[in-house]
Scaffold this motif. Sequence first.
Motif, short mmCIF file in Angstrom:
data_model
loop_
_atom_site.label_atom_id
_atom_site.label_comp_id
_atom_site.label_asym_id
_atom_site.label_seq_id
_atom_site.Cartn_x
_atom_site.Cartn_y
_atom_site.Cartn_z
N UNK A 50 0.84 -1.21 0.00
CA UNK A 50 0.00 0.00 0.00
C UNK A 50 0.87 1.24 0.00
N UNK A 51 0.44 2.23 -0.77
CA UNK A 51 1.02 3.57 -0.66
C UNK A 51 -0.08 4.46 -0.08
N UNK A 52 0.29 5.31 0.84
CA UNK A 52 -0.72 6.09 1.55
C UNK A 52 -0.37 7.57 1.53
N UNK A 53 -1.35 8.37 1.87
CA UNK A 53 -1.17 9.81 2.07
C UNK A 53 -2.10 10.22 3.19
N UNK A 54 -1.55 10.72 4.28
CA UNK A 54 -2.38 11.23 5.37
C UNK A 54 -2.78 12.65 4.99
N UNK B 155 17.67 -2.80 -3.80
CA UNK B 155 17.44 -3.00 -5.23
C UNK B 155 17.43 -1.68 -5.99
N UNK B 156 17.78 -1.74 -7.26
CA UNK B 156 17.73 -0.55 -8.11
C UNK B 156 16.32 0.01 -8.12
N UNK B 157 16.21 1.32 -8.05
CA UNK B 157 14.92 1.98 -8.09
C UNK B 157 14.17 2.01 -6.78
N UNK B 158 14.79 1.49 -5.72
CA UNK B 158 14.12 1.45 -4.42
C UNK B 158 14.48 2.72 -3.65
N UNK B 159 13.53 3.30 -2.98
CA UNK B 159 13.73 4.53 -2.21
C UNK B 159 14.75 4.32 -1.09
N UNK B 160 15.73 5.23 -0.99
CA UNK B 160 16.75 5.14 0.06
C UNK B 160 16.13 5.17 1.46
N UNK B 161 15.18 6.07 1.68
CA UNK B 161 14.55 6.19 2.99
C UNK B 161 13.79 4.93 3.37
N UNK B 162 13.07 4.35 2.42
CA UNK B 162 12.33 3.11 2.69
C UNK B 162 13.30 1.98 3.00
N UNK B 163 14.40 1.91 2.24
CA UNK B 163 15.39 0.85 2.48
C UNK B 163 15.97 0.98 3.89
N UNK B 164 16.28 2.19 4.29
CA UNK B 164 16.81 2.41 5.64
C UNK B 164 15.84 1.94 6.71
N UNK B 165 14.55 2.06 6.45
CA UNK B 165 13.54 1.67 7.44
C UNK B 165 13.33 0.16 7.51
N UNK B 166 13.57 -0.58 6.41
CA UNK B 166 13.24 -2.00 6.40
C UNK B 166 14.45 -2.93 6.30
N UNK B 167 15.63 -2.40 6.05
CA UNK B 167 16.76 -3.27 5.72
C UNK B 167 17.13 -4.26 6.83
N UNK B 168 16.90 -3.92 8.10
CA UNK B 168 17.27 -4.86 9.15
C UNK B 168 16.41 -6.12 9.09
N UNK C 90 6.95 -0.44 7.20
CA UNK C 90 6.67 0.76 6.41
C UNK C 90 7.89 1.65 6.39
N UNK C 91 7.91 2.53 5.41
CA UNK C 91 8.96 3.53 5.39
C UNK C 91 8.67 4.55 6.49
N UNK C 92 9.57 5.46 6.71
CA UNK C 92 9.41 6.40 7.82
C UNK C 92 8.90 7.77 7.38
N UNK C 93 8.27 7.86 6.22
CA UNK C 93 7.67 9.11 5.77
C UNK C 93 6.35 9.29 6.51
N UNK D 227 3.34 10.26 4.04
CA UNK D 227 2.95 9.35 2.96
C UNK D 227 3.69 8.01 3.05
N UNK D 228 3.47 7.28 4.14
CA UNK D 228 4.19 6.02 4.31
C UNK D 228 3.77 4.97 3.27
N UNK D 229 4.73 4.12 2.95
CA UNK D 229 4.51 2.98 2.08
C UNK D 229 4.62 1.73 2.94
N UNK D 230 3.69 0.80 2.75
CA UNK D 230 3.64 -0.42 3.54
C UNK D 230 4.17 -1.58 2.69
#
Length: 103
Positions: free
Chosen positions: A10-14, A45-58, A86-89, A92-95
Amino acid sequence: MKKVKITVLKTTLDKELAREYGVEGLTACPVIQEGQVFYVDYAKPDGFCDGAWNAIHQYVFALAHGANELFYNGSWIKNPGVAICSCNDGLRPVIFKLESTDQ
């Protein structure tokens, strides 16, 4: 090392928070799209958001290295080898669904 399947659930927008704090015209994440699937080991992966990767990589790292039990002693996700993250935005977090695979 196993591959981890990352599915964008899911992509969201509060809208309330976006109205108060976001820039004019803010939309849901423009980088990641619902339904996208990535197979990864430990590298972003290529094309993956840096911020999202930082939130889920562990969780990706743990699953890629064989973690196939319930995270947090079963107090979070009911299926072994799965994490919902989810990412830490905050506007507009992505799940994401992360799954260990046999690959």
